[in-house]
Design a protein around this motif. Structure first.
Motif, PDB file in Angstrom:
ATOM      1  N   LEU A 100       0.826  -1.203   0.000  1.00 47.73           N
ATOM      2  CA  LEU A 100       0.000   0.000   0.000  1.00 47.73           C
ATOM      3  C   LEU A 100       0.862   1.256   0.000  1.00 47.73           C
ATOM      4  O   LEU A 100       2.034   1.229   0.371  1.00 47.73           O
ATOM      5  CB  LEU A 100      -0.956  -0.001   1.192  1.00 47.73           C
ATOM      6  CG  LEU A 100      -0.373   0.053   2.616  1.00 47.73           C
ATOM      7  CD1 LEU A 100      -0.015   1.456   3.041  1.00 47.73           C
ATOM      8  CD2 LEU A 100      -1.378  -0.532   3.594  1.00 47.73           C
ATOM      9  N   ARG A 104      -3.159   4.433   5.910  1.00 43.94           N
ATOM     10  CA  ARG A 104      -4.357   3.612   6.051  1.00 43.94           C
ATOM     11  C   ARG A 104      -4.706   3.479   7.531  1.00 43.94           C
ATOM     12  O   ARG A 104      -3.835   3.558   8.400  1.00 43.94           O
ATOM     13  CB  ARG A 104      -4.150   2.218   5.443  1.00 43.94           C
ATOM     14  CG  ARG A 104      -3.914   2.218   3.945  1.00 43.94           C
ATOM     15  CD  ARG A 104      -5.167   2.613   3.188  1.00 43.94           C
ATOM     16  NE  ARG A 104      -4.997   2.462   1.757  1.00 43.94           N
ATOM     17  CZ  ARG A 104      -4.474   3.381   0.968  1.00 43.94           C
ATOM     18  NH1 ARG A 104      -4.060   4.539   1.486  1.00 43.94           N
ATOM     19  NH2 ARG A 104      -4.361   3.179  -0.340  1.00 43.94           N
ATOM     20  N   CYS A 284       2.869   2.491  -8.429  1.00 47.47           N
ATOM     21  CA  CYS A 284       1.877   1.468  -8.792  1.00 47.47           C
ATOM     22  C   CYS A 284       2.240   0.785 -10.108  1.00 47.47           C
ATOM     23  O   CYS A 284       2.124  -0.436 -10.251  1.00 47.47           O
ATOM     24  CB  CYS A 284       0.489   2.099  -8.892  1.00 47.47           C
ATOM     25  SG  CYS A 284      -0.251   2.560  -7.306  1.00 47.47           S
ATOM     26  N   GLU A 308      -3.696  -2.361  -8.475  1.00 46.85           N
ATOM     27  CA  GLU A 308      -4.145  -2.070  -7.122  1.00 46.85           C
ATOM     28  C   GLU A 308      -3.934  -0.595  -6.789  1.00 46.85           C
ATOM     29  O   GLU A 308      -2.877  -0.023  -7.075  1.00 46.85           O
ATOM     30  CB  GLU A 308      -3.365  -2.946  -6.120  1.00 46.85           C
ATOM     31  CG  GLU A 308      -3.969  -2.976  -4.746  1.00 46.85           C
ATOM     32  CD  GLU A 308      -3.305  -4.014  -3.858  1.00 46.85           C
ATOM     33  OE1 GLU A 308      -3.903  -4.363  -2.831  1.00 46.85           O
ATOM     34  OE2 GLU A 308      -2.198  -4.480  -4.203  1.00 46.85           O
ATOM     35  N   TYR A 309      -4.942   0.027  -6.184  1.00 50.10           N
ATOM     36  CA  TYR A 309      -4.936   1.430  -5.758  1.00 50.10           C
ATOM     37  C   TYR A 309      -4.916   2.397  -6.934  1.00 50.10           C
ATOM     38  O   TYR A 309      -4.600   3.566  -6.774  1.00 50.10           O
ATOM     39  CB  TYR A 309      -3.759   1.733  -4.821  1.00 50.10           C
ATOM     40  CG  TYR A 309      -3.716   0.830  -3.624  1.00 50.10           C
ATOM     41  CD1 TYR A 309      -4.735   0.843  -2.688  1.00 50.10           C
ATOM     42  CD2 TYR A 309      -2.656  -0.060  -3.437  1.00 50.10           C
ATOM     43  CE1 TYR A 309      -4.712   0.002  -1.592  1.00 50.10           C
ATOM     44  CE2 TYR A 309      -2.620  -0.902  -2.341  1.00 50.10           C
ATOM     45  CZ  TYR A 309      -3.653  -0.865  -1.427  1.00 50.10           C
ATOM     46  OH  TYR A 309      -3.629  -1.693  -0.345  1.00 50.10           O
TER      47      TYR A 309
END
Length: 337
Positions: A100, A104, A284, A308-309
């Motif tokens: 990530l 978060r 990413c 992802e993301y």
């Protein structure tokens, strides 16, 4: 230790893992060799790799904790064996694995009496607990323990700042590589003397030594990419001065030059890390093994949205860049023509 006989009969560089073991859930060890190297090369590579391994490999950790019932971090809570400060130290030791980016939220909601471990942390998607048995606190009475947490992926060490609004910062040690050593074995005589580089890596279990070696190698390669495309006629020397200035190479400049250059520059030689795209988009793409413009053009819009993301705004920003300089568009899906 694993001992192997190594011969330097070829000049083709080869590497291998000669030893790999798991000492505990958060202590992995790997030993690697690279050979054959010319005299002096092993020390150059070993020093550079050790610095990157210890300082530039990204890790995920808990950076903040918050509880409404805690007046300050040195207070104690009736019914909990540990002080707030001890709980913060235990949270600092939690080992997480993730890809990530950004901050978060996570949380702990338990009712005693019971032992609170890493298994009780409610994590966001794509974050994995390496060791669920790590101790956090011992609740000795039937009370609720509610702690809000923040998780962040970063590299290096970030000291704590002052607490704000009941949120207590935790020393962020985003260093998944615990230690790295290198040693050199020389063989041969005279001008035929060659070297073997031995590299040892210890990690905290959030990634393997092989993964750490892979990431460190990419980080070093990225540092030298600008030099690969520097052209001598673009170096501006200033007369009567003991200095010279180099132009700043950007992804947009490279694309513009490509459209004007009759010879053309291979798309595989234009790397996305030369772009002015936000670092989150670049990271990413890199995680998805998209390193060059050729890699990017081999994907559809649909492919990018699976990253992802990734958001629709990120895809639009990429499309604007390649359309502006190439008048090209990515297909919406693999079967668009």
């Amino acid at each position: 230790m694993v001992r192997e006989e190594l011969a330097g009969s070829t000049r083709t560089l080869q590497w291998k893992c000669v030893e790999s073991r798991v000492d505990s859930k958060h202590l992995y060890y790997g030993r690697f060799i690279l050979s054959p190297l010319m005299k002096g090369q092993a020390d150059t590579i070993g020093i550079a790799m050790r610095r990157v391994l210890l300082g530039e490999i990204e890790g995920t950790c808990i950076t903040h904790a918050k509880s409404e019932k805690v007046p300050h971090e040195y207070s104690t809570i009736i019914g909990i064996e540990e002080s707030v400060h001890e709980i913060l130290i235990n949270l600092k030791e939690i080992v997480l694995r993730s890809h990530l980016y950004g901050v978060r939220d996570a949380s702990i909601f338990v009712r005693g009496p019971r032992y609170v471990t890493a298994q009780d942390i409610i994590l966001p998607p794509s974050v994995e607990m390496v060791d669920t048995t790590q101790h956090i606190a011992n609740v000795t009475e039937p009370i609720d323990l509610c702690i809000g947490l923040q998780i962040k992926r970063d590299c290096g060490y970030r000291p704590t700042n002052h607490s704000q609004d009941g949120s207590y910062p935790i020393d962020a040690v985003s260093m998944p590589v615990r230690n790295a050593n290198h040693s050199i074995h020389s063989y041969g005589n005279g001008n035929e003397k060659q070297e073997i580089l031995f590299l040892e890596i210890w990690t905290n279990g959030s990634l393997t030594p092989k993964e750490a070696l892979y990431e460190a190698s990419h980080n070093l390669i990225d540092l030298f990419i600008p030099f690969l495309y520097a052209e001598e006629d673009n170096i501006h020397f200033e007369e009567n001065k003991n200095r010279f200035t180099l132009p700043f190479f950007t992804f947009q400049n490279r694309l513009t030059n490509l459209t004007k250059n009759k010879k053309g520059i291979p798309l595989k030689c234009i790397f996305i890390d030369q772009s002015e795209l936000p670092s989150r988009i670049y990271n990413c793409l890199k995680r998805s093994n998209i390193h060059t413009l050729l890699d990017l053009l081999s994907n559809s819009q649909e492919d990018l949205m699976r990253i992802e993301y990734f958001h629709i705004e990120d895809v639009k920003q990429i499309l604007d860049t390649i359309h502006k300089h190439f008048s090209l568009n990515l297909p919406k899906n693999k079967f668009s023509f």
